[in-house]
Every structure is written in C-alpha cells, then in structure tokens.
Design a protein around this motif. Structure first.
Motif, mmCIF file in Angstrom:
data_model
loop_
_atom_site.group_PDB
_atom_site.id
_atom_site.type_symbol
_atom_site.label_atom_id
_atom_site.label_comp_id
_atom_site.label_asym_id
_atom_site.label_seq_id
_atom_site.Cartn_x
_atom_site.Cartn_y
_atom_site.Cartn_z
ATOM 1 N N ARG A 52 96.322 60.017 60.062
ATOM 2 C CA ARG A 52 96.815 61.393 59.919
ATOM 3 C C ARG A 52 95.899 62.207 59.012
ATOM 4 N NH1 ARG A 52 103.183 60.043 59.170
ATOM 5 N NH2 ARG A 52 103.635 59.716 61.361
ATOM 6 N N ARG A 53 95.411 61.604 57.936
ATOM 7 C CA ARG A 53 94.488 62.318 57.035
ATOM 8 C C ARG A 53 93.206 62.694 57.762
ATOM 9 N NH1 ARG A 53 95.430 58.112 52.509
ATOM 10 N NH2 ARG A 53 97.289 58.925 51.545
ATOM 11 N N ARG A 54 92.664 61.750 58.545
ATOM 12 C CA ARG A 54 91.426 62.038 59.274
ATOM 13 C C ARG A 54 91.631 63.150 60.298
ATOM 14 N NH1 ARG A 54 90.573 56.330 58.883
ATOM 15 N NH2 ARG A 54 91.638 56.036 60.861
ATOM 16 N N VAL A 55 92.762 63.124 60.993
ATOM 17 C CA VAL A 55 93.044 64.171 61.986
ATOM 18 C C VAL A 55 93.151 65.527 61.314
ATOM 19 C CG1 VAL A 55 94.808 65.022 63.569
ATOM 20 C CG2 VAL A 55 94.093 62.641 63.679
ATOM 21 N N ARG A 56 93.838 65.584 60.171
ATOM 22 C CA ARG A 56 93.945 66.856 59.444
ATOM 23 C C ARG A 56 92.578 67.351 58.996
ATOM 24 N NH1 ARG A 56 97.556 64.949 55.505
ATOM 25 N NH2 ARG A 56 99.190 64.113 56.775
#
Length: 77
Positions: A52-56
């Motif tokens: 999720r952090r990478r996608v954000r």
C-alpha cells in the motif's frame, strides 16, 4: 409510534449480537493458531502494508513511469 421504536430497537439488538458473535469467533480461531501460523500472518500483514505504501508513492509521483507531477498541495505559493 412506540411500536416502531420497539421494532427498531429489537433489530439493532439482533444486529449487534450478530456482529459480536462474528468477532468472538474470529478471536477464538486466532487464539488456536500455532506460532508458525501467527508468524506467517504477521509477515503477510507487513507485506500488505508495504505494498500500500508503494502504491501511494507511485500515485504521488504520477504513475508507474516515475514521471513526477506537482499536486496543488505540493506547490508553495
């Protein structure tokens, strides 16, 4: 009018009892797991959080191409 309140109250009580039952069953299943299963679950949770952090971050940068963009909140006036 008072009959409507009684019916709504009973419906709310049934809904709350169902939700509490679901949570209790989940907790009982979790307590019965082995240390290995708990380790795997923790690793999967970390992996989901990292994804999720990478996608954000990619969304903030402007997509998978990595071409940066400036949002209105990033521009200092």
């Amino acid at each position: 009018m008072s009959m409507l309140v009684v019916i709504l109250g009973a419906g709310l009580a049934v809904l709350m009892a169902w939700a509490i039952g679901v949570l209790v069953r989940r907790e009982r299943r979790r307590l019965g797991t082995s240390p290995e299963a708990q380790r795997i679950e923790a690793a999967a949770t970390r992996s989901i959080r990292d994804t999720r952090r990478r996608v954000r971050a990619l969304h903030h940068l402007g997509g998978a191409a990595g071409i940066g963009r400036l949002d209105d909140r990033d521009v200092k006036h």
